[in-house]
Scaffold this motif. Sequence first.
Motif, PDB file in Angstrom:
ATOM      1  N   LEU A  42       0.823  -1.210   0.000  1.00 33.92           N
ATOM      2  CA  LEU A  42       0.000   0.000   0.000  1.00 33.92           C
ATOM      3  C   LEU A  42       0.860   1.264   0.000  1.00 33.92           C
ATOM      4  N   THR A  43       1.968   1.221   0.721  1.00 37.50           N
ATOM      5  CA  THR A  43       2.870   2.376   0.758  1.00 37.50           C
ATOM      6  C   THR A  43       3.482   2.628  -0.618  1.00 37.50           C
ATOM      7  N   SER A  46       0.796   4.076  -2.764  1.00 37.95           N
ATOM      8  CA  SER A  46       0.534   5.449  -2.336  1.00 37.95           C
ATOM      9  C   SER A  46       1.631   6.391  -2.840  1.00 37.95           C
ATOM     10  N   GLN A  49       1.382   7.050  -6.533  1.00 36.53           N
ATOM     11  CA  GLN A  49       0.306   8.001  -6.839  1.00 36.53           C
ATOM     12  C   GLN A  49       0.651   9.414  -6.374  1.00 36.53           C
ATOM     13  N   ARG A  51       0.721  10.426  -3.235  1.00 36.54           N
ATOM     14  CA  ARG A  51      -0.121  10.785  -2.093  1.00 36.54           C
ATOM     15  C   ARG A  51       0.324  10.018  -0.859  1.00 36.54           C
ATOM     16  N   GLY A  52      -0.144  10.427   0.281  1.00 41.41           N
ATOM     17  CA  GLY A  52       0.269   9.783   1.522  1.00 41.41           C
ATOM     18  C   GLY A  52      -0.856   9.068   2.242  1.00 41.41           C
ATOM     19  N   TRP A  53      -1.802   8.525   1.509  1.00 38.83           N
ATOM     20  CA  TRP A  53      -2.971   7.925   2.145  1.00 38.83           C
ATOM     21  C   TRP A  53      -2.668   6.609   2.856  1.00 38.83           C
ATOM     22  N   ALA A  54      -1.537   5.988   2.580  1.00 41.24           N
ATOM     23  CA  ALA A  54      -1.244   4.671   3.162  1.00 41.24           C
ATOM     24  C   ALA A  54      -1.069   4.739   4.683  1.00 41.24           C
ATOM     25  N   ILE A  55      -0.859   5.917   5.213  1.00 40.51           N
ATOM     26  CA  ILE A  55      -0.691   6.051   6.655  1.00 40.51           C
ATOM     27  C   ILE A  55      -1.966   5.661   7.413  1.00 40.51           C
ATOM     28  N   PHE A  56      -3.119   5.878   6.797  1.00 37.84           N
ATOM     29  CA  PHE A  56      -4.378   5.596   7.486  1.00 37.84           C
ATOM     30  C   PHE A  56      -4.613   4.098   7.698  1.00 37.84           C
TER      31      PHE A  56
END
Length: 96
Positions: A42-43, A46, A49, A51-56
């Motif tokens: 996922l990282t 992310s 792309q 973006r940093g959405w993988a942190i969630f």
Amino acid sequence: MYNTPHPLPPGDALEALARKRAGAKLGWFLHALVYAAVITGLTLLSLHQGRGWAIFPAAGWGAGLLIHGLAVWLVPPGGSLWQRLLERERAALQRR
């Protein structure tokens, strides 16, 4: 309705407890391995792309992994809390 097992001889009870503890720890290790693999994927996605959405998902699932680890490593089967809960359940089943 419920089968209450007969007490095991001391050697057998120790073996059963050791197997249960080893199984719980192995389950946590597998959970951590799957977590690491999925979060890595996922990282990478992310970052690709931009973006940093993988942190969630990492934070949410990480909290679950932490709780699972605490349950396995700090409250092991055979521990005092676990033993008290087991005794309560046995007593409740015997009253039925």
